[in-house]
Scaffold this motif. Structure first.
Motif, PDB file in Angstrom:
ATOM      1  N   ASN A   1     118.289  63.334  74.263  1.00 13.58           N
ATOM      2  CA  ASN A   1     118.572  63.003  75.663  1.00 13.58           C
ATOM      3  C   ASN A   1     117.518  62.040  76.202  1.00 13.58           C
ATOM      4  O   ASN A   1     116.477  61.808  75.575  1.00 13.58           O
ATOM      5  N   GLU A   2     117.794  61.487  77.362  1.00 14.90           N
ATOM      6  CA  GLU A   2     116.929  60.446  77.927  1.00 14.90           C
ATOM      7  C   GLU A   2     115.523  60.948  78.213  1.00 14.90           C
ATOM      8  O   GLU A   2     114.545  60.211  78.053  1.00 14.90           O
TER       9      GLU A   2
ATOM     10  N   MET B   1     115.928  54.834  68.841  1.00 12.33           N
ATOM     11  CA  MET B   1     116.000  56.219  69.316  1.00 12.33           C
ATOM     12  C   MET B   1     117.326  56.501  70.011  1.00 12.33           C
ATOM     13  O   MET B   1     117.908  57.579  69.871  1.00 12.33           O
ATOM     14  N   LEU B   2     117.805  55.550  70.778  1.00 12.32           N
ATOM     15  CA  LEU B   2     119.059  55.748  71.508  1.00 12.32           C
ATOM     16  C   LEU B   2     120.263  55.846  70.577  1.00 12.32           C
ATOM     17  O   LEU B   2     121.242  56.526  70.890  1.00 12.32           O
ATOM     18  N   LEU B   3     120.195  55.174  69.433  1.00 13.15           N
ATOM     19  CA  LEU B   3     121.358  55.067  68.552  1.00 13.15           C
ATOM     20  C   LEU B   3     121.288  55.965  67.326  1.00 13.15           C
ATOM     21  O   LEU B   3     122.210  55.974  66.509  1.00 13.15           O
TER      22      LEU B   3
ATOM     23  N   PRO C   1     106.138  67.836  79.056  1.00 10.10           N
ATOM     24  CA  PRO C   1     106.826  69.127  79.134  1.00 10.10           C
ATOM     25  C   PRO C   1     107.955  69.310  78.138  1.00 10.10           C
ATOM     26  O   PRO C   1     108.183  70.411  77.669  1.00 10.10           O
ATOM     27  N   SER C   2     108.677  68.257  77.761  1.00 12.05           N
ATOM     28  CA  SER C   2     109.801  68.458  76.848  1.00 12.05           C
ATOM     29  C   SER C   2     109.337  68.869  75.459  1.00 12.05           C
ATOM     30  O   SER C   2     110.105  69.402  74.679  1.00 12.05           O
ATOM     31  N   SER C   3     108.057  68.609  75.143  1.00 14.47           N
ATOM     32  CA  SER C   3     107.557  68.961  73.818  1.00 14.47           C
ATOM     33  C   SER C   3     107.434  70.470  73.640  1.00 14.47           C
ATOM     34  O   SER C   3     107.228  70.956  72.541  1.00 14.47           O
ATOM     35  N   THR C   4     107.584  71.252  74.717  1.00  8.89           N
ATOM     36  CA  THR C   4     107.497  72.704  74.593  1.00  8.89           C
ATOM     37  C   THR C   4     108.845  73.321  74.240  1.00  8.89           C
ATOM     38  O   THR C   4     108.930  74.516  73.997  1.00  8.89           O
ATOM     39  N   GLN C   5     109.920  72.528  74.219  1.00 16.70           N
ATOM     40  CA  GLN C   5     111.242  73.078  73.930  1.00 16.70           C
ATOM     41  C   GLN C   5     111.403  73.387  72.445  1.00 16.70           C
ATOM     42  O   GLN C   5     112.203  74.209  72.055  1.00 16.70           O
TER      43      GLN C   5
ATOM     44  N   ASP D   1     109.677  60.935  76.753  1.00 19.56           N
ATOM     45  CA  ASP D   1     108.441  61.568  76.294  1.00 19.56           C
ATOM     46  C   ASP D   1     107.974  60.998  74.961  1.00 19.56           C
ATOM     47  O   ASP D   1     106.777  60.806  74.744  1.00 19.56           O
ATOM     48  N   LYS D   2     108.908  60.739  74.059  1.00 18.34           N
ATOM     49  CA  LYS D   2     108.544  60.174  72.756  1.00 18.34           C
ATOM     50  C   LYS D   2     107.925  58.784  72.941  1.00 18.34           C
ATOM     51  O   LYS D   2     106.907  58.454  72.328  1.00 18.34           O
ATOM     52  N   ILE D   3     108.561  57.965  73.769  1.00 21.64           N
ATOM     53  CA  ILE D   3     108.045  56.618  74.022  1.00 21.64           C
ATOM     54  C   ILE D   3     106.682  56.695  74.700  1.00 21.64           C
ATOM     55  O   ILE D   3     105.756  55.937  74.379  1.00 21.64           O
ATOM     56  N   LEU D   4     106.548  57.648  75.619  1.00 18.61           N
ATOM     57  CA  LEU D   4     105.266  57.856  76.300  1.00 18.61           C
ATOM     58  C   LEU D   4     104.159  58.117  75.289  1.00 18.61           C
ATOM     59  O   LEU D   4     103.087  57.496  75.325  1.00 18.61           O
ATOM     60  N   GLY D   5     104.416  59.034  74.356  1.00 18.92           N
ATOM     61  CA  GLY D   5     103.422  59.341  73.330  1.00 18.92           C
ATOM     62  C   GLY D   5     103.127  58.167  72.427  1.00 18.92           C
ATOM     63  O   GLY D   5     101.975  57.915  72.072  1.00 18.92           O
TER      64      GLY D   5
END
Length: 481
Positions: free
Chosen positions: A277-278, A265-267, A120-124, A283-287
């Motif tokens: 954001n977390e 990614m965090l840094l 879902p965050s990929s739609t932002q 989502d990025k890690i998921l992909g």
């Protein structure tokens, strides 16, 4: 009686829909105010030709949908209607070159609605912005210096994997074990999760998610799409726990800023100094975890299949790998130089990728109206490029069904005909990573075993990647020491 009226209403609605579709859409389907659309048909209202597109894969021959229409309409581009969208299918090396070289100019990456709902965050933001953001994050982890470091880690995990899951067994199912191997590697290298029990906790939900990614987006209980959304939510929660703990570990100096993609990614901030954001990181890690293991596991599985079927190919790979194995001291891990010696093995892997490409194709979206090969492509149309249109085309690969690794000797296939990793700016950034994990798998496989298929003519299903319907069970015959 109530059921009768509901049925009658449904029939009436379908009749009206079909009538309107015929009167208003068919009348103008071949022309626009600007030019001639590609030839083809759009199928049923709403669903278009989606079922036929997907079902040819379920039957094991996804290229049939492509070649039937290439023959009937056009060998370069034809129109259709897929996954709820007006679409044109681009076929052949000229089309591949056009799409790959016009990335973010005339076209941009596009994913079906099912993917946006599962992530879902990929739609932002637009897919273009997401792609650019990801490609800024990844290069450090797929550049040669980093890859050289991964070889020893992959070798260690492969040794553990084969010792635990293959040795002292007379029969195994290859596909589930190949997924276990590649997923273990991805977890270790992307998020530093190495404990087999922790890895196993993710494995089943990831399999459910992957099978529902490219599906008809019907969110009803029991559908692949619905199961994928639930699996995605579960994995995201688990990743958020890992992400929160990593933030604490980084602050306390217990984790390294360069140890994996998660720390990076965090840094890493964008040009405005803003950090992800977390939830976006999850989502990025998921992909990445899906892309980092699913395609390679399919390739590893079909390598086992073809080596079982063609003894002379097996012998060529075995000879090359044993020369490398004999050059190593006891306990010495594989290194970058060893990988570079695996030339025949990689030619074999490439021929597997041609015949059973994990990536069947991908979608783009037209950013503007444009003309191609005399046909008008409207802005907003979805464009699908097909690997099968070249991989299994005798014009580019004579005797396309024959397994022939020599096709990749010398300069190899003509440009834009062999595209298992895509091409242009959107070429898979993990191509070299995949090459390493596949070759390390081949090394440990052939130096330990010969094998034979349990099911001689096992059906292949493509959904969305090719997999043997029964998981490819094989009988193992260990080499004598």
């Amino acid at each position: 009686m109530e059921v009768f009226y509901i049925s009658l209403l449904c029939i009436f609605i379908l009749f009206v829909s079909l009538s309107l579709h015929f009167i208003f859409y068919k009348k103008n389907s071949g022309r626009s105010s600007t030019g001639t659309l590609p030839p083809g048909k759009t199928g049923w209202p709403v669903i278009g030709e989606s079922l036929e597109f997907l079902s040819t894969g379920w039957k094991g021959h996804p290229e049939k949908f492509i070649f039937d229409r290439m023959s009937k309409y056009s060998s370069s581009v034809f129109k259709t209607h897929l996954l709820g969208e007006k679409a044109a299918v681009f076929c052949g090396p000229t089309c591949n070159k056009f799409l790959f070289s016009n990335e973010n100019k005339l076209v941009q990456s596009w994913w079906p609605n099912s993917v946006n709902k599962i992530f879902p965050s990929s739609t932002q933001t637009s897919s273009k912005e997401e792609a650019i953001k990801m490609r800024k994050l990844l290069p450090n982890f797929f550049k040669p210096d980093a890859l050289k470091h991964y070889v020893g880690i992959m070798d260690h995990i492969a040794q553990c994997h084969f010792a635990t899951n293959w040795e002292n067994k007379s029969q195994i199912e290859v596909f589930p074990l190949a997924k276990r191997y590649t997923f273990w590697l991805a977890c270790k290298l992307f998020i530093s999760v190495e404990d087999p029990k922790h890895v196993a906790k993710f494995a089943d939900p990831f399999n459910v998610l992957a099978s529902g990614l490219i599906s008809i987006p019907i969110d009803l209980p029991g559908t692949p799409f619905n199961r994928a959304i639930k699996a995605s939510n579960f994995i995201r929660k688990e990743l958020l726990v890992i992400i929160k703990q990593r933030k604490v570990d980084l602050a306390e100096g217990k984790a390294s800023p360069t140890q994996d993609i998660l720390s990076h990614m965090l840094l890493t901030s964008d040009e405005n100094g803003k950090f992800m954001n977390e939830f976006d990181i999850a989502d990025k890690i998921l992909g990445l975890l899906i892309g980092g293991h699913d395609t390679a596991s399919s390739a590893c599985t079909f390598i086992v299949k073809y080596l079982a079927e063609i003894p002379e190919i097996y012998e060529g790979v075995y000879k090359e790998q044993m020369e490398i194995a004999k050059s190593k001291a006891p306990g010495e891990l594989l290194n970058w130089n060893d990988i570079q010696k695996m030339k025949y093995s990689w030619n074999v892997a490439c021929e597997v990728l041609r015949l059973a490409s994990p990536l069947q194709g991908a979608f783009r979206e037209a950013l503007v109206d444009f003309m191609f090969n005399g046909f008008y492509i409207p802005k907003g149309w979805k464009l699908y490029w097909s690997a099968s249109s070249t991989h299994k085309n005798l014009e580019f690969f004579p005797e396309p069904e024959k397994f022939d690794p020599s096709r990749f000797e010398g300069s190899g296939p003509a440009p834009y005909t062999f595209v298992p990793f895509g091409g242009g700016p959107r070429m898979c950034p993990g191509k070299e990573y995949a090459r390493l994990e596949i070759l390390v798998f081949m090394h440990h496989l052939v130096k330990r075993f010969k094998w034979e298929k349990v099911i001689a003519d096992e059906k292949i299903v493509v959904d969305p990647m090719p997999v043997p319907a029964k998981g490819l069970p094989v009988r193992l015959y260990p080499h004598r020491a």
